[in-house]
Write a protein that holds these residues in place. Sequence first.
Motif, PDB file in Angstrom:
ATOM      1  N   SER A 224     -56.855 -75.488 108.800  1.00  0.00           N
ATOM      2  CA  SER A 224     -56.530 -76.743 108.869  1.00  0.00           C
ATOM      3  C   SER A 224     -54.999 -77.181 108.551  1.00  0.00           C
ATOM      4  O   SER A 224     -54.257 -77.708 109.120  1.00  0.00           O
ATOM      5  N   PHE A 225     -54.537 -76.758 107.455  1.00  0.00           N
ATOM      6  CA  PHE A 225     -53.430 -77.027 106.819  1.00  0.00           C
ATOM      7  C   PHE A 225     -52.360 -76.244 106.538  1.00  0.00           C
ATOM      8  O   PHE A 225     -51.307 -76.200 106.076  1.00  0.00           O
ATOM      9  N   GLY A 226     -52.813 -74.655 106.501  1.00  0.00           N
ATOM     10  CA  GLY A 226     -51.854 -73.756 106.352  1.00  0.00           C
ATOM     11  C   GLY A 226     -52.018 -73.056 104.937  1.00  0.00           C
ATOM     12  O   GLY A 226     -53.241 -73.293 104.330  1.00  0.00           O
ATOM     13  N   TYR A 227     -51.257 -72.177 104.569  1.00  0.00           N
ATOM     14  CA  TYR A 227     -51.518 -71.149 103.442  1.00  0.00           C
ATOM     15  C   TYR A 227     -51.206 -71.950 102.254  1.00  0.00           C
ATOM     16  O   TYR A 227     -52.151 -71.499 101.135  1.00  0.00           O
ATOM     17  N   ASP A 228     -50.379 -72.749 102.049  1.00  0.00           N
ATOM     18  CA  ASP A 228     -50.158 -73.465 100.608  1.00  0.00           C
ATOM     19  C   ASP A 228     -51.157 -74.436 100.103  1.00  0.00           C
ATOM     20  O   ASP A 228     -51.761 -74.476  98.927  1.00  0.00           O
ATOM     21  N   VAL A 229     -51.872 -75.255 101.097  1.00  0.00           N
ATOM     22  CA  VAL A 229     -52.874 -76.295 100.741  1.00  0.00           C
ATOM     23  C   VAL A 229     -54.017 -75.556  99.728  1.00  0.00           C
ATOM     24  O   VAL A 229     -54.618 -76.348  98.816  1.00  0.00           O
ATOM     25  N   PRO A 230     -54.821 -74.698 100.345  1.00  0.00           N
ATOM     26  CA  PRO A 230     -55.645 -74.099  99.281  1.00  0.00           C
ATOM     27  C   PRO A 230     -55.369 -73.923  98.038  1.00  0.00           C
ATOM     28  O   PRO A 230     -56.167 -74.345  96.863  1.00  0.00           O
ATOM     29  N   PHE A 231     -54.263 -73.541  97.668  1.00  0.00           N
ATOM     30  CA  PHE A 231     -53.757 -73.000  96.282  1.00  0.00           C
ATOM     31  C   PHE A 231     -53.229 -74.201  95.521  1.00  0.00           C
ATOM     32  O   PHE A 231     -53.747 -74.494  94.379  1.00  0.00           O
ATOM     33  N   LEU A 232     -52.752 -75.071  96.076  1.00  0.00           N
ATOM     34  CA  LEU A 232     -52.168 -76.530  95.548  1.00  0.00           C
ATOM     35  C   LEU A 232     -53.403 -77.261  95.174  1.00  0.00           C
ATOM     36  O   LEU A 232     -53.332 -77.750  93.982  1.00  0.00           O
ATOM     37  N   SER A 233     -54.358 -77.675  96.014  1.00  0.00           N
ATOM     38  CA  SER A 233     -55.314 -78.426  95.792  1.00  0.00           C
ATOM     39  C   SER A 233     -56.144 -77.950  94.929  1.00  0.00           C
ATOM     40  O   SER A 233     -56.673 -78.557  93.796  1.00  0.00           O
ATOM     41  N   LEU A 234     -56.827 -76.580  94.588  1.00  0.00           N
ATOM     42  CA  LEU A 234     -57.718 -76.109  93.823  1.00  0.00           C
ATOM     43  C   LEU A 234     -56.985 -75.674  92.472  1.00  0.00           C
ATOM     44  O   LEU A 234     -57.588 -76.096  91.480  1.00  0.00           O
TER      45      LEU A 234
END
Length: 456
Positions: free
Chosen positions: A197-207
Motif C-alpha cells: 500500500s505505501f512502499g518499502y519504508d512505511v513498514p519499518f518506520l511505523s513498527l
Amino acid sequence: MLKMDQNPDLPTTEMSDNNTDNNTTAESTDPPQRFTRKEILTLISMASVNFGSMICYSILGPFFPTEAVKKGASQTVVGLIFGCYAVSNLIGSLVLGKYIVQIGAKFMLIAGLFVSSCCTIIFGFLDRAPAGPIFISLCFIVRSLDAVGFGAAMTSAFAMTAKIFPNNVATVLGSLEIFTGLGLILGPPLGGWLYQSFGYDVPFLSLGCLLLIMVPFNIYVLPSIEAVPSKDSFFRLLTHVKTILVCYVVFTLSAGLGFLDATLSLFAINRFGLSNGYVGLIMLGLSLPYCLASPLIGYFTDKYPATRMAVLVTGGIAATIGFCLLGPAPFLHIQSHLWLLVVMLGLIGFSLGMSAIPTFPEIITCAYEIGFEEGLSTLGMVSGLFGAVWCTGMFYGPIVGGIIVQHLSFEWAATVQGALAFLGAFLIFMYSLCQRTKRQRVQENSQQADERTPLL
C-alpha cells in the motif's frame, strides 16, 4: 490465574519448611495466592518486549527477499543477510548473558529495545541506497546492530522471567509466547500490506516507532533485580550430555524458522503466483498454531516435568513430517498444492510450540543438577546459551537453506530441515531410553543388595 510464590528468591525447600509451620486448617481456608505487583509488572513488560520485538523482526519475510533481489542481491546473499542477524545475536547473547549481573538486567533490556527500534527505523531508509555492494553492506551493518539490541532485550527478558517465576518457568514462558506468536502473526501480513500500500519504508518506520514507544513504558513498569555475580561458565554448563542434546533441539527449531524466513516467500510467489500480501497471510499458518500451542505445552510440562523429553521427541517427529511434506520432498512423488503448504506450516508451527517451550526450563534443570548456584547470574548464562544456540540455527538455516535452494530446490532444502528435526528427536529418545535403563538397573541392584542383607 496461576498460583505463584510470593517470594521467588527463596528456595523451594525453605518455603516448604516455612509452610509446615503454619496451621493445616488455616492453609485449607486461606484464599489462593495472587500475583504480586512485581510479578504483574514483569508480565506486562515481558509481553510488550516479546510482541514488539517479534513484530519488528518478522515483517521482513514477505517482501524483503524480493526487494533485495531487485537491488542486486542473490538468493545466497539474502540468506547471508538473514544469517548475519543470527551471528551478531549469538555473540551478543553469550557476552551479555555472562555479564547480565554487572550490566543490570533492567538496563540491558531497555537499552536493547532502544537500539533495536532505532535500527528498524534506519532499515526503512535503505531502499534509497544505491543498488549493489552499498545496499548489501548497509543491510549487513544495520541488521547486525539490530541483532545485538534484540539479543540484549531477549536475554534479559528470559533471565528475569525465570528469576521471578522460578516454579512456573514453562507456564509463564508459554503464556508470554502468545505475544511472541501475535508478533509473528501480525508481522508478515501487516508488513506485506503496508509494503503493497505505501512502499518499502512505511513498514519499518511505523513498527520501529511502536517499539521505540515501549522504551519509556518499560522504564516505568519493569522492576529492578539485585543479584551477585557467579563464577560458573558456559563450558561447565555444556558438560552435561542432556544440555547438549536439548541445545541441538533448539538449533533445529531456529534453523527451520530461519530457513522459512529466507526462502518461503520466493517459493510461494514463484510456485503459486501469489502476491507479497498473500504470502504474509500464508505465514499465519506457521504462527497461529505456535501461538495457541505454547501456553498449553507450558502448563502441561510444568505440571508434569517428567514428560518434557517425551514432548520434545513428539515435537521433533511432527516437525519432520511437516518439513518433508512442505515441498513436498522429491522422493515422495507428491504434487505440490497450496492447501498442503498451509497445512504443513500449521503442523510445523504446532511442533515448534511442543519443542521450544520445554527446552529452557530443561536447561535450567541441567544447570542445577551439575551444581550451578540458584540466582540471576545462572539464569543469565542459561538465557545467553539458549539465545546463542538459537542464533546458531538462525544463521545456519537461511544460509545453508539458501544455498540448497539456489543449487537444488526448495523441496530438497525443506527435506534437509526435516532430517535435522528427526535426528534431534532420535537422539533425545535414545538418551531417555538409556537413562531409563540405567535407573532400572540401579533399582534392581538395590533390591538384590537388600535381599542379600542378613536379617540379624
